[in-house]
Design a protein around this motif. Structure first.
Motif, PDB file in Angstrom:
ATOM      1  N   ARG A 176       0.825  -1.202   0.000  1.00 38.05           N
ATOM      2  CA  ARG A 176       0.000   0.000   0.000  1.00 38.05           C
ATOM      3  C   ARG A 176       0.868   1.264   0.000  1.00 38.05           C
ATOM      4  NH1 ARG A 176      -3.088  -3.110   3.835  1.00 38.05           N
ATOM      5  NH2 ARG A 176      -2.088  -1.955   5.545  1.00 38.05           N
ATOM      6  N   GLN A 420      -5.644   0.603  -0.583  1.00 37.24           N
ATOM      7  CA  GLN A 420      -6.237  -0.630  -0.080  1.00 37.24           C
ATOM      8  C   GLN A 420      -6.943  -1.395  -1.194  1.00 37.24           C
ATOM      9  OE1 GLN A 420      -5.903  -2.287   2.669  1.00 37.24           O
ATOM     10  NE2 GLN A 420      -7.385  -3.883   2.096  1.00 37.24           N
ATOM     11  N   TYR A 423      -4.419  -3.061  -3.381  1.00 38.17           N
ATOM     12  CA  TYR A 423      -3.898  -4.270  -2.746  1.00 38.17           C
ATOM     13  C   TYR A 423      -4.884  -5.425  -2.904  1.00 38.17           C
ATOM     14  CZ  TYR A 423      -2.427  -7.549   0.841  1.00 38.17           C
ATOM     15  OH  TYR A 423      -2.044  -8.700   1.500  1.00 38.17           O
TER      16      TYR A 423
END
Length: 448
Positions: A176, A420, A423
């Motif tokens: 991240r 996020q 990811y």
């Protein structure tokens, strides 16, 4: 196809371009070649032909080894070169250095020159033996193929894959953070878009067959540009790529189909259609796709006739086993006096896995990523004696060496990216690879 591969277990320099998808026409053909006439390799910038070092550039050497001959109408490939160029090879074409140490077991470039091919037509359910050799050579190849088919007498069961623990090169927090740093570069006007990836490694259990692993991958991740390349005894590439890189036909028409934009599939048909529709309308995903379309227009434009570059498809949603993808197509006509080798050199590495502007994006990738990409984000290609070429981007791919297995995934970062979510998208993409081996834990570290 799996039964045929099973009886070729352990054969070095086996090449299978495996269309395991129902997406027509890109899912029509499977091409199988073995026993190459010549082998070209590059390791750390040094070139070898049939294991003997040779001065020169790997692509130029390859050009000199591909014979010229006509391909019968309707056949995709009669013989010629099949191989791959890894991401580091693409870096070299841009004159870029790297801070990452390469894996000494992995070639940067490897290709076989094959005087024949077994062609499997999924549409007409027919098998052909093609080739350009002398009558004596082709008679020998026919005997070899008949012997091969004689050994494929029954369904060869797929062995159970072992459970393998994969460890990610960095923590979720580290990934991240790399995405956030990429966003900072974009906000500063340094780049418009960049692809950030990560790798995971697992130990290769004794006796694990690359062909068995590839057969298992085909079951879980059928793709229009699958490939199995066995480069000697210690290296194999197992690819389930959904993405065409560049294709060149005998009339000089160049095509590329960059993928940018991903959404997960849903088992419920109504929700699945909605996810596809949402992807088509997603501002971030469309912006990401459009930037890569512009990059590929520029890459093809280096060798294109003036006024020939066009975009016949923009933001088309294609459906794969685990995800929906946003796909566009760029076309152009090759300038006279140039060929497939020139086209590869001008376009490596693929723009959809680098960013825009490409050169600066590649510098940032080297700064932010935790390890060398190796074959991942490189290109698998075939070049026939008729001058035609097709190629795929090395994504959704397992790399097997004597000691280990590597899986990798990533995504395109724009100013609208959320670290996020990026990811999570990376984990979604890599999950299909890790699921082949049961235990899909990334084993991520708490600290970098």
């Amino acid at each position: 196809m799996g039964d045929v591969l099973a009886v070729l277990e352990g054969e070095p320099w086996l090449a299978c371009l495996d269309s395991g998808s129902e997406i027509m026409p890109r899912g029509r053909w499977t091409i199988l070649c073995r026993d190459p006439v010549h082998v070209v390799e590059a390791h750390a910038g040094r070139c070898f032909v049939d294991r003997r070092e040779q001065a020169g550039d790997a692509l130029e050497i390859l050009r000199g080894l591909i014979p010229a001959f006509a391909c019968p109408d309707g056949m995709p490939f009669v013989g010629g070169a099949i191989g791959f160029a890894d991401y580091r090879f693409g870096q070299r074409t841009h004159g870029l250095s790297t801070r990452h140490d390469p894996d000494p077991q992995q070639p940067e470039f490897a290709a076989g020159i094959y005087d024949h091919a077994i062609i499997m037509d999924r549409l007409e359910r027919r098998v052909w033996l093609t080739g350009y050799g002398t009558p004596d050579v082709m008679a020998r190849r026919r005997r070899e193929v008949m012997d091969l088919w004689g050994r494929v007498v029954a369904h060869v069961p797929l062995p159970k894959m072992p459970d393998i623990q994969f460890t990610m090169e960095r923590s979720a927090r580290g990934y991240r953070r790399a995405v956030a740093q990429a966003c900072d570069y974009i906000a500063a006007g340094d780049i418009f878009q960049v692809n950030i990836t990560a790798r995971m490694w697992g130990a290769r259990p004794p006796g694990l067959s690359p062909i068995a692993a590839y057969r298992a991958l085909r079951v879980t991740s059928a793709a229009p540009f699958g490939a199995f390349l066995s480069c000697g005894s210690d290296f194999a590439l197992l690819s389930a790529s959904p993405e065409r890189f560049v294709a060149l036909d005998v009339h000089g028409v160049m095509r590329t189909r960059p993928i940018k934009g991903t959404a997960p599939r849903d088992p419920d048909p109504v929700r699945d259609r909605q996810r596809a529709q949402d992807l088509r309308l997603d501002e971030k995903e469309c912006a990401e796709n459009l930037m890569i379309v512009d990059l590929m227009r520029n890459d093809l434009g280096q060798l294109a006739r003036i006024g020939s570059v066009s975009v016949p498809e923009l933001f088309n949603v294609e459906h794969f086993t685990h995800v929906h993808h946003l796909v566009s197509e760029v076309q152009a006509t090759l300038l006279p006096g140039h060929d497939a080798i020139d086209l590869l050199r001008a376009t490596l590495p693929p723009g959809s896995v680098t960013g825009a502007p490409k050169h600066r994006a590649m510098q940032i990738i080297d700064e932010l990523e935790g390890s060398a990409r190796g074959p991942y984000c490189g290109v698998v290609f075939r070049i026939g004696g008729d001058g035609a070429m097709d190629s795929s981007v090395i994504i959704r791919t397992l790399v097997m060496t004597r000691a280990g297995i590597c899986a990798a995934a990533g995504g395109g970062i724009t100013i609208l990216s959320d670290p996020q979510k990026e990811y999570e998208e990376m984990c979604l993409k890599v999950s299909a690879l890790l699921s082949v081996f049961g235990n899909t834990s990334s084993g991520e570290k708490e600290h970098d």
